[in-house]
Each structure stands twice: as structure tokens, then as C-alpha cells.
Motif scaffolding. Structure first.
Motif, PDB file in Angstrom:
ATOM      1  N   ASP A 238      60.148  93.083  25.839  1.00  0.00           N
ATOM      2  CA  ASP A 238      58.818  92.908  26.396  1.00  0.00           C
ATOM      3  C   ASP A 238      58.605  91.532  27.038  1.00  0.00           C
ATOM      4  O   ASP A 238      57.566  91.299  27.614  1.00  0.00           O
ATOM      5  N   LYS A 239      59.618  90.649  26.905  1.00  0.00           N
ATOM      6  CA  LYS A 239      59.470  89.334  27.545  1.00  0.00           C
ATOM      7  C   LYS A 239      60.790  88.902  28.154  1.00  0.00           C
ATOM      8  O   LYS A 239      61.859  89.282  27.688  1.00  0.00           O
ATOM      9  N   ALA A 240      60.710  88.094  29.200  1.00  0.00           N
ATOM     10  CA  ALA A 240      61.921  87.516  29.792  1.00  0.00           C
ATOM     11  C   ALA A 240      61.854  85.998  29.612  1.00  0.00           C
ATOM     12  O   ALA A 240      60.836  85.373  29.908  1.00  0.00           O
ATOM     13  N   LEU A 241      62.951  85.451  29.073  1.00  0.00           N
ATOM     14  CA  LEU A 241      63.026  84.017  28.824  1.00  0.00           C
ATOM     15  C   LEU A 241      63.912  83.430  29.930  1.00  0.00           C
ATOM     16  O   LEU A 241      65.090  83.759  30.029  1.00  0.00           O
ATOM     17  N   ILE A 242      63.339  82.589  30.763  1.00  0.00           N
ATOM     18  CA  ILE A 242      64.095  82.039  31.891  1.00  0.00           C
ATOM     19  C   ILE A 242      64.455  80.575  31.576  1.00  0.00           C
ATOM     20  O   ILE A 242      63.581  79.777  31.220  1.00  0.00           O
TER      21      ILE A 242
ATOM     22  N   GLU B 273      58.514  81.563  30.233  1.00  0.00           N
ATOM     23  CA  GLU B 273      58.623  82.793  29.455  1.00  0.00           C
ATOM     24  C   GLU B 273      57.583  83.755  30.028  1.00  0.00           C
ATOM     25  O   GLU B 273      56.394  83.454  29.997  1.00  0.00           O
ATOM     26  N   VAL B 274      58.045  84.881  30.610  1.00  0.00           N
ATOM     27  CA  VAL B 274      57.090  85.761  31.297  1.00  0.00           C
ATOM     28  C   VAL B 274      57.116  87.162  30.680  1.00  0.00           C
ATOM     29  O   VAL B 274      58.162  87.628  30.233  1.00  0.00           O
ATOM     30  N   PRO B 275      55.970  87.825  30.633  1.00  0.00           N
ATOM     31  CA  PRO B 275      55.940  89.209  30.139  1.00  0.00           C
ATOM     32  C   PRO B 275      56.536  90.157  31.189  1.00  0.00           C
ATOM     33  O   PRO B 275      56.441  89.888  32.384  1.00  0.00           O
ATOM     34  N   LEU B 276      57.138  91.255  30.732  1.00  0.00           N
ATOM     35  CA  LEU B 276      57.742  92.208  31.668  1.00  0.00           C
ATOM     36  C   LEU B 276      56.719  93.196  32.215  1.00  0.00           C
ATOM     37  O   LEU B 276      57.030  94.028  33.052  1.00  0.00           O
TER      38      LEU B 276
ATOM     39  N   GLN C  65      73.150  76.909  36.717  1.00  0.00           N
ATOM     40  CA  GLN C  65      72.552  76.627  35.399  1.00  0.00           C
ATOM     41  C   GLN C  65      71.230  77.362  35.169  1.00  0.00           C
ATOM     42  O   GLN C  65      70.291  76.803  34.633  1.00  0.00           O
ATOM     43  N   VAL C  66      71.176  78.633  35.617  1.00  0.00           N
ATOM     44  CA  VAL C  66      69.966  79.444  35.428  1.00  0.00           C
ATOM     45  C   VAL C  66      70.330  80.663  34.596  1.00  0.00           C
ATOM     46  O   VAL C  66      71.418  81.231  34.762  1.00  0.00           O
ATOM     47  N   SER C  67      69.479  81.048  33.680  1.00  0.00           N
ATOM     48  CA  SER C  67      69.730  82.271  32.916  1.00  0.00           C
ATOM     49  C   SER C  67      68.434  83.015  32.637  1.00  0.00           C
ATOM     50  O   SER C  67      67.356  82.425  32.604  1.00  0.00           O
ATOM     51  N   VAL C  68      68.574  84.334  32.474  1.00  0.00           N
ATOM     52  CA  VAL C  68      67.432  85.170  32.090  1.00  0.00           C
ATOM     53  C   VAL C  68      67.840  85.929  30.839  1.00  0.00           C
ATOM     54  O   VAL C  68      68.888  86.566  30.806  1.00  0.00           O
TER      55      VAL C  68
END
Lengths: 187, 126
Positions: free
Chosen positions: B38-42, B51-54, B109-112
């Protein structure tokens, strides 16, 4: 100019179907006065009439009563051909389809409660299909399914019990005919 | 009153009630288990960027040392749709849907990472 009248030849069965659909319509209006926590969560009281008609007069009459109720109800509430109408229609068609199968279950073992629960589940399935395929094509609505399924089971059972109770009490003619009432009743 | 109501339930009706209840319980457990993210951590440069909701469809631009990575969130899924990294591994990974799934763009250096109410893994090693 002469006034032209259109006369439809109606049978006794037509009158009977119309009368039953009117009773179902009355229950629909009654039900709309009850506040609902979530659109779609409704007791579906009109289905009691469908169940009684199904058990007494068969599936064909029940289908007439149910579909007439959906169409006439939408005209009354002013939502004919709106998304809400199609959601209700899809639910009614799905539950009629399932009732066409479930009516063949042995009567000795399966009563109105079974038919009512199955029809309630089919109803919610038909509604969710229209909502998902047409209105909200988003996986998020899956989160609402457990709520709808729980209420379908609950109200399906209650409606089935009411229908069973009603059928037991009036096992002979469904609606009292005015001309057959005893004379001592004031009219 | 309850006894009067119960006498209308035939044996088959009890069966329907039982199967219906099991169906509802299984459905609830399956759909509400929290396995769906339910959330994506960038993350960017090892630090949490956002941190954004899906639940809301959107595009997020994340700056890194090589340039800007674009993260798309759509229909409760997330993916890295554009990245300046030379080999494009994270872009080719495609949509992430389950909690615990992660896409890494090491050069930039980016991740989801998708998170749910329950973590499937304590940690992941590559």
C-alpha cells in the motif's frame, strides 16, 4: 379531434405480476429511507417478494416481478439508464440466473434461506462486475468486497427467514381478495 | 422468537450458511491480508526521498548523481519508467505490486521499495 384510447389486452396473470411488482416497489421505496453507511450496502427487502413469487409461481413470474421492479423503481427515483440503474439491473439479472439453477435444489432440504443467500451473493457479484468493468477499473475496489460479501450473507439470511415465515403464515391465497372478505368487516 | 426463526432453516440451508460463512472468511483473509502493497518507499543516495501511497496515480521525479529518475505509480503498482543508468536494469524490471518487491538503479543511487502492513522479508541481500 377524437380522443384515441389504447387498450391493451391483459390477462389475470399480468395483473398478478403487476400487483407483486408494486409490492416489491413499495419495499424498495421503504428501504431507500434507511440510511446506508456505504453505497451498495442495502437490505434488499424487495427480494423477499421475488423469493415468495419464485416458490409459488415459478421462475418466469419471479423474473418479471424482479425486472419490473428494477425498471419501475429507476423511473420513480429518476435514475433510469444512469450507472446506478445498470448496477442494479446487473445484480438482478445475475441473481435471477442463479435462482434459475438453485430452484431445482430438492425442496425437502433447501428452503428460501438458501435461495436468498445464493441470490444475494450473485447480486453483489453482478454489481461489482459492472462497477469494475465500467465505472472503476481499479484493483482498489477489491478492498470493499469483504464488506459487501458479509452484508450479502447477513441480509440474505434475514430476507430468506422473512420469506419463509411469510409463506408459512399465508400458505393459501397470497393477497386477500376484497370481494371474498367476510361481510362483518366494515369497508 | 429465535426458536421460531430457526425452524424455518432446513438442513440444506445450514449447509449453505456454513459454506457462505467460510467463503466470506476466506475472501476477507485473502483480500485484507495486507500482502498487497500500500506504500512505495523511494530512496535516493541511501536516504529516504519520499514515502507515497499507491492509491493515487502519479509520477515522481527523483534526482540522483547521473540525472533524474522518473517513478510512475498507477493502479496500485509502481515502476521506474525512466532512468539515466547505462544498463537500464531497474527500468526493465517492470511493475512492482507485492509488498517487499524492490527496484534498484545503482548507478543513479535511486530505489523504490513497496511496503505493506506486514513485511515479507526482514532484509534482502544481492
Amino acid at each position: 379531434m377524437t380522443a384515441s384510447t389504447i387498450k391493451l389486452n391483459t390477462t389475470t396473470e399480468d395483473h398478478h405480476i403487476a400487483r407483486m411488482a408494486a409490492v416489491a416497489l413499495g419495499l424498495t421505496i421503504l428501504e431507500n429511507a434507511i440510511p446506508s453507511p456505504l453505497p451498495g450496502v442495502k437490505p434488499g427487502l424487495a427480494n423477499i417478494v421475488t423469493l415468495i413469487v419464485l416458490s409459488r409461481y415459478g421462475w418466469r413470474v419471479a423474473a418479471w416481478v424482479s425486472l419490473l421492479r428494477v425498471v419501475a423503481g429507476s423511473l420513480l427515483f429518476g435514475n433510469f439508464l444512469t450507472p446506478g440503474f445498470f448496477i442494479g439491473l446487473s445484480g438482478a439479472v445475475c441473481s435471477l440466473a442463479l435462482l434459475a439453477l438453485s430452484q431445482h435444489l430438492p425442496r425437502r432440504w433447501f428452503g428460501p434461506v438458501t435461495h436468498s443467500i445464493l441470490a444475494a451473493f450473485a447480486h453483489i457479484t453482478g454489481q461489482m462486475l459492472v462497477v469494475y468493468l465500467w465505472l472503476i477499473p481499479h484493483a482498489g475496489i477489491a478492498y470493499l468486497i469483504p464488506i459487501f460479501a458479509t452484508t450479502a450473507l447477513l441480509f440474505g439470511t434475514v430476507n430468506g427467514l422473512i420469506a419463509a415465515r411469510f409463506m408459512e403464515e399465508t400458505s393459501t391465497p397470497s393477497i386477500p381478495q376484497l370481494d371474498k372478505l367476510p361481510d362483518n368487516i366494515p369497508r | 422468537m429465535y426458536a421460531a426463526a430457526l425452524q424455518h432453516i432446513k438442513p440444506g440451508d445450514w449447509l449453505t450458511l456454513l459454506l457462505g460463512s467460510i467463503f466470506v472468511v476466506v475472501l476477507t483473509l485473502k483480500l485484507w491480508s495486507g500482502d498487497l502493497a500500500d506504500k512505495a518507499l523511494i530512496r535516493s543516495g541511501g536516504k529516504i526521498f519520499r514515502e507515497v501511497p499507491l492509491s493515487r496515480d502519479q509520477q515522481i521525479e527523483v534526482p540522483g548523481p547521473l540525472g533524474i529518475s522518473i517513478i510512475t505509480i498507477q493502479n496500485r503498482r509502481a515502476r521506474i519508467s525512466s532512468d539515466p543508468s547505462p544498463r537500464q536494469y531497474c527500468v526493465r524490471q517492470g511493475w512492482l505490486q507485492q509488498a517487499g518487491e524492490i527496484a534498484l538503479c545503482l548507478p543513479n543511487q535511486v530505489s523504490v521499495e513497496l511496503t505493506g502492513s506486514r513485511k515479507k522479508y526482514d532484509s534482502l541481500n544481492y
